[in-house]
Design an enzyme around this catalytic site. Structure first.
Site, PDB file in Angstrom:
ATOM      1  N   CYS A 215       0.916  -1.100   0.029  1.00 50.32           N
ATOM      2  CA  CYS A 215       0.108  -0.047  -0.097  1.00 50.32           C
ATOM      3  C   CYS A 215       0.985   1.392   0.000  1.00 50.32           C
ATOM      4  CB  CYS A 215      -0.884  -0.075   1.120  1.00 50.32           C
ATOM      5  SG  CYS A 215      -2.573   1.200   0.931  1.00 50.32           S
TER       6      CYS A 215
ATOM      7  N   HIS B 143      -4.017  -5.197  -0.700  1.00 50.34           N
ATOM      8  CA  HIS B 143      -3.542  -5.692   0.626  1.00 50.34           C
ATOM      9  C   HIS B 143      -3.587  -6.860   0.762  1.00 50.34           C
ATOM     10  CE1 HIS B 143      -3.548  -1.884   2.995  1.00 50.34           C
ATOM     11  NE2 HIS B 143      -4.576  -1.372   2.098  1.00 50.34           N
TER      12      HIS B 143
ATOM     13  N   GLU C  40      -2.594  -8.861   3.029  1.00 49.53           N
ATOM     14  CA  GLU C  40      -3.180  -9.648   4.237  1.00 49.53           C
ATOM     15  C   GLU C  40      -4.244  -9.571   4.552  1.00 49.53           C
ATOM     16  OE1 GLU C  40      -2.718  -4.955   4.805  1.00 49.53           O
ATOM     17  OE2 GLU C  40      -2.064  -6.541   3.489  1.00 49.53           O
TER      18      GLU C  40
END
Length: 204
Positions: free
Chosen positions: A80, A186, A188
């Protein structure tokens, strides 16, 4: 050891949770000494470009981080705003970036093809894989990832673009230059595709 650089921004625990589920050793790097055993580095980031760069510059981690990445070629993954910090600078702020992958961070709101779309770009989007980057080993042709951003990386060298996505325009969302990688999405938060990308980064 995978080290997630903890300089004051980014959801460090989310990355550690994914690596724990994958059975891969990972921990924070909050001080220069924590970087010495790193075999892989994650540079997270959220918020504005200048704020993230200021915190990194003041953390005492920038110089040893650059020594490990640029001097010792330890693989790094910017995520990001952490990806945007890999560029030379951003239209969002005034501070110079790390300039590890030449490029400039641009605003969707100032790009005609995307200016009328809701800001930020938020939600799930397909990636178009454009290279044989090791990040995409064993991937489907168009994996889906979660995004939340108003700015995008405009890579100076198209050879460094590993994947793109579309939000009004096709934008560079994954960049790779040797051992240095960046993802605007992202991983994650992107379920199985995100976990696979992080596993590939950690093991290839």
């Amino acid at each position: 050891m995978i080290r997630v650089v903890d300089y004051g921004v980014g959801n460090i625990q989310a990355f550690l949770n994914v690596f724990k589920r994958l059975g891969l050793p990972a921990d924070r790097a909050k001080a220069p000494a924590d970087l010495t055993d790193a075999t892989r580095l994650i540079l997270p980031g959220v918020g504005s470009f200048d704020h993230a760069m200021t915190l990194l510059n003041q953390s005492g981690l920038r110089e040893p981080l650059e020594a490990r990445v640029q001097g010792e070629c330890v693989p790094v993954l910017g995520v990001c705003v952490g990806m945007q910090m890999l560029a030379g600078g951003s239209d969002e702020g005034q501070l110079p970036g790390l300039n590890w992958i030449p490029g400039r961070v641009r605003a969707f709101a100032q790009t005609p093809a995307s200016a009328q779309l809701p800001q930020p770009h938020m939600g799930w989007n397909d990636l178009q894989i454009l290279s044989d980057s090791p990040l995409f080993a064993d991937f489907a042709p168009t994996p889906r990832f979660y995004f939340l951003h108003s700015y995008f990386f405009d890579c100076a060298d198209r050879a460094h673009v590993a994947a793109s996505a579309t939000y009004g325009l096709s934008f560079d969302c994954v960049v790779s230059s040797g051992h240095i990688h960046g993802v605007q999405c992202h991983p994650e938060k992107s379920h199985q595709f995100g976990a696979q990308l992080l596993k590939n980064f950690a093991t290839t």
